[in-house]
Structure formats: C-alpha cells, structure tokens
Design a protein around this motif. Sequence first.
Motif, short mmCIF file in Angstrom:
data_model
loop_
_atom_site.label_atom_id
_atom_site.label_comp_id
_atom_site.label_asym_id
_atom_site.label_seq_id
_atom_site.Cartn_x
_atom_site.Cartn_y
_atom_site.Cartn_z
N THR A 1 0.83 -1.21 0.00
CA THR A 1 0.00 0.00 0.00
C THR A 1 0.86 1.25 0.00
OG1 THR A 1 -1.72 -1.19 1.23
CG2 THR A 1 -1.86 1.21 1.21
N LEU A 2 1.98 1.22 0.73
CA LEU A 2 2.89 2.36 0.77
C LEU A 2 3.40 2.69 -0.63
CD1 LEU A 2 4.83 4.41 2.08
CD2 LEU A 2 6.40 2.52 2.55
N ARG B 1 1.16 7.12 -6.72
CA ARG B 1 -0.13 7.78 -6.98
C ARG B 1 -1.15 6.81 -7.59
NH1 ARG B 1 -0.07 13.26 -8.02
NH2 ARG B 1 -2.31 12.90 -8.24
N LEU B 2 -1.05 5.53 -7.18
CA LEU B 2 -2.02 4.54 -7.63
C LEU B 2 -3.18 4.39 -6.66
CD1 LEU B 2 0.45 1.75 -8.90
CD2 LEU B 2 -0.78 3.46 -10.26
N CYS B 3 -3.06 5.02 -5.50
CA CYS B 3 -4.18 5.09 -4.57
C CYS B 3 -4.08 6.44 -3.84
CB CYS B 3 -4.19 3.92 -3.57
SG CYS B 3 -2.80 3.90 -2.42
N SER B 4 -5.17 6.85 -3.25
CA SER B 4 -5.23 8.17 -2.60
C SER B 4 -4.36 8.19 -1.35
CB SER B 4 -6.69 8.48 -2.23
OG SER B 4 -6.77 9.72 -1.59
N ASN C 1 0.44 16.77 -5.24
CA ASN C 1 -0.74 17.55 -5.62
C ASN C 1 -0.89 17.75 -7.13
OD1 ASN C 1 -1.43 17.98 -2.84
ND2 ASN C 1 0.16 19.56 -2.75
N LEU C 2 -0.06 17.06 -7.90
CA LEU C 2 -0.18 17.17 -9.35
C LEU C 2 -1.39 16.38 -9.85
CD1 LEU C 2 3.54 16.67 -10.50
CD2 LEU C 2 2.33 18.82 -10.05
N SER C 3 -1.99 16.85 -10.94
CA SER C 3 -3.09 16.11 -11.56
C SER C 3 -2.53 14.87 -12.25
CB SER C 3 -3.80 16.99 -12.59
OG SER C 3 -2.93 17.26 -13.69
N GLN C 4 -3.44 13.96 -12.67
CA GLN C 4 -2.99 12.74 -13.33
C GLN C 4 -2.19 13.03 -14.61
OE1 GLN C 4 -3.00 9.54 -12.43
NE2 GLN C 4 -3.88 10.12 -10.46
N SER D 1 10.02 7.77 -14.93
CA SER D 1 11.16 7.64 -14.01
C SER D 1 10.87 6.72 -12.83
CB SER D 1 11.54 9.02 -13.47
OG SER D 1 11.97 9.85 -14.51
N LEU D 2 9.58 6.43 -12.59
CA LEU D 2 9.19 5.62 -11.44
C LEU D 2 8.48 4.37 -11.95
CD1 LEU D 2 7.64 8.51 -9.29
CD2 LEU D 2 10.00 7.70 -9.23
N GLN D 3 9.18 3.26 -12.01
CA GLN D 3 8.62 2.02 -12.53
C GLN D 3 8.48 0.98 -11.43
OE1 GLN D 3 7.62 1.19 -15.97
NE2 GLN D 3 7.47 3.41 -15.76
N ILE D 4 7.63 -0.03 -11.70
CA ILE D 4 7.37 -1.05 -10.67
C ILE D 4 7.39 -2.44 -11.30
CG2 ILE D 4 4.85 -0.83 -10.93
CD1 ILE D 4 4.67 -1.42 -7.86
#
Length: 535
Positions: A331-332, A338-341, A355-358, A367-370
């Motif tokens: 969850t972290l 930004r995949l959950c609120s 606070n950026l929009s989608q 730059s941020l991969q999973i």
Amino acid sequence: MNDKNTENILSVDNLSVTFTHGNETNCAVKNVSFNLQKGKIFALVGESGSGKSVTAHAILRLLPEKSCQFPSGSVTYKNRKLLDIPLLQMQSIRGNGIGMIFQEPMTALNPLHTIEKQISETLILHGKLSSKGIKHRVLELLSLVGIPDPDQKLSFYPHELSGGQRQRVMIAMALSNEPDILIADEPTTALDVNIQKQVLSLLKELQQKMGMAILLITHDLGIVKRYADTVAVMSEGRLVETNDCKALFESPQHPYTQKLLASEPGGAPCSEPTTNSTLLEVSDFNVWFPIKKGVFKRTVGHVKAVNKVNFTLAKGKTLGIVGESGSGKTTLVQGLLRLCSSRGSIKVNGVEIQNLSQSEVRPYRKSLQIVFQDPFSSLSPRMSAANIISEGLAIHNPMPKQASDQLIIQIMKEVGLDPATRHRYPHEFSGGQRQRIAIARALILKPELIILDEPTSALDRSVQCQVVDLLRTLQEKHQFSYVFISHDLKVVKALAHDIMVLKDGIVTEQGPAADIFQNPQTEYTKELISAALNL
C-alpha cells in the motif's frame, strides 16, 4: 503389515504426462513414482519448469483434457485409480479426500465473490454442515490460519486482502473439509517469515492431529529441511533423487541436488554511490481507507494502512522494506506511485508530485517504474513478450517499429532472455523468465527508481540467485535506485543498503541494513530476523 500411521494413502507409479500443441508433443513428467504416507510430509523440490506442479495437478486431474495425455502410469488413492474413474467421482474426491493449496492465490480466487462465499462453497459442495453451521466453520477456519478480525474479512473480496492474507484464505479453503491428503503447491511464497512459521506449524499440527498426508511443493529448502519427512528432487520432468530428509541434506548424491542445496542468495549490495544526491523524499505520508456504514454510507472511521511514514532514498541506493503480510508495504508503494489516494509529501528530485493532476504526474511515471509480486497475473496473457516490454514506449517515447524492436532485443539480452522468444506469450515462459520480462518492461524506459514488490517470492532458490545477481548488475551499470519489498530477509540482506521495518502501517525501525541485521533495536525486528534465520 505397515504401521497404520505410515501406510500408503496415495501411490504414483511410473507416471508420465505429455502435452500436445499442433504437431508438437512435450513430455513434462517422465516415469515418476512415489508414495504418500498417512501422517507424513513428502516434499517435491526442483527448479521452475521441472514438472512439480504438473505432477500435482495430474493427481487431481486438473490438467486440460484436450491437450494432456498420460502415456504411462497410474495414481492410486484408497484403491481407486484416479486417472481412470469418471469425472463426477473425481469431483467428489477433490476438496473432500484430497485438498489443494494453489501457488497463485490472486488467480485461484474468484475476484467476483466474497471470501465468505468462496470458503462456504467448498463446504456446501460436500454437504458436511447445515447452513447455520457453515458461517461458524468459515470464521473458525479464518481464525485457524491467522486472518486478523475474521468477522470483518468475511465480506471482503480478494483484491481487498494482502498477498499473504489471500494465501491464508486458500489454505482455509483447502482444510475446510479435513481432507486425507493436502497438496500444498508453494503454500508460503506470499507469506512473511513469521506467518510462514505459523502456517507451517499449523499444517504440521493438523497433519499430525488428523493423520493427514501432505505433498509439499516448494522452492524453499529451509522449509523442506525443517518440516519434511521425505524429499524427492525433480529435474526436467524426472525424479533424480529421493531420500529421507535428513540423509538428503547431509549427503546429497545427485549433482543437481548438490547444486540446489548450494543455491542461496548471498553477496553484498552494490557499492554505495560516491555522490549522495536525494532522489525520493517522503514526509508525513499516510494512506487511510474510510470505513463507511449505514444507509448513507457515512464515514465512521479509517483503516490506517500507512501512517506517518518518513524516509529519503539517494540515487543509486536500495531501500529494503520488510514487515508482516498486511503491514502496509505494498500500500505504501502504491501511494508513492499515486495509484491510490494518499496524504503527505512525495518529492522526486526535489519536485513535489503529491498535488499534481494525473496528466501532470504522467511524465514522472517514466522515471518511477514497478515490478509486481506475481509475474503471471501482472503480464497480459493476450500480449507477446515484445508487446509487453515495449508497452510503455508507446506512451512515453514513441519510435519507429524497427528502432523499437532493436531496443527490445537489447533489453531482453540485458536481463538474460533469448530475444528469439520475444514473440511468445507469458504462459510459454517459466516463472523466472516471466519475472525477467517484467524487469525488462520497467528497464526499457530507463527509470531512475524501480520499485520491486516481492519480485523473487514466486521463484525457486536457484532462480532467485540469478534474479538477485541480475538486479545488482543492472544497478551497478545504470545507477538505478530500488525500493525492494520482501519478506525474505536473506534476499533483502543481499540487495539493500538501508532497511525500513513496517508493522500495522507504522515504521518501527529504520537505518543502515548492516546495523539492523547486526543490532536490531525492537522486539518485532528481532523476531523477523530470528524467524528468517531459523525457519
């Protein structure tokens, strides 16, 4: 005459299994023979693709009948030849006489049904309880396998549970009718070390109490050494060695067995970068899920899945996140991506992205991969390896097909895959190869940070070693930063520069990996390390 507790309850004799695709026939299991005895644990070990799961599925006739054949052999359970009896009789044996825990709980559980309905279904099918007794039995089973607040979890769907909790639900379903035989196909891959010990001790206790036989399929030789009575080693569809557990570990005879026992993730993390520039800075980070009740679904409280987390990650370093199943690890990272609120500060290279929009945050996703925990369910079954690997390019870096194909070939070579296989589909690869495809998909965008969510949990030990070595090589070459989530502290020790310990969504301890392994400060961390080393 054999002692009652050691009589054979299931016999597999000279079993061969082949699969036919068009004009090609592949022999997955070759002349395999073994016996399961009451009250004993028989472990089947071997590398991914060696035929372990096919053997288990053949026992329950869960293989596709149109493409699967049995050229030789038999499976005998209570004097019944399981390969020959009508399917209707086979259905009465499944779950009742022989239960099974499947390897991938997310794909084995029905995403449209609640946990209560899925466990109840097993009880209803075999008609052992009244409708009033079923709910009580479901609660009893969930408590038995260590699900917290089982009465609240009854209405949950599989996606609302952590990976470890889903696996425990699978175990509860398999044990629901107290079968004579339990086939456990990688039953602890998604579980942290503490829960592994609890679940395996539970299975051992139930096995002794009910005289149940267990066929344990696993890549974790630590589990085998501690819990199995007999071990059979499988390679390329054949049994190469079968022996008493203690004798096999003390004096392995076959070279393949010797190789397996020598496979242990080891080595040290990459040397730390000379510059200490910060890539990711997280402050006062929270992921809370509202609890809604009543007709109007008013929020009456929150589940604090992640609460007040703070950390920084430098470029070229690895942060290992450890903790029990359900502690908030996944969850972290979902919140960070930004995949959950979520609430709190997320800075990437000093830029606040919370606070950026989608549409505004999309450029940062390059730059941020999973890399996800389950390589099978995270890859589309309708896309080839090449299409999966290049999917991100279409969004972040469109290029001509010829250039794209060259890049795919280069990346596949880099992660140790044969580029000639790029037009195959996920089901045509082994588990380790599927995870390499997932790593290639992340790597092709040249990210600064790769989040690895249990990337080795579904892999056997020898393949784990290969993936760990691959990740170290890639980090040394490209200076990636990793956030590495795992319940396997041996793997964490081999990769992480720093460690953060989570429990119930709260950071209980964090610092340099060497300090935490050598001198843990909290009882919880001490328990985790002790369980990992002694399992």
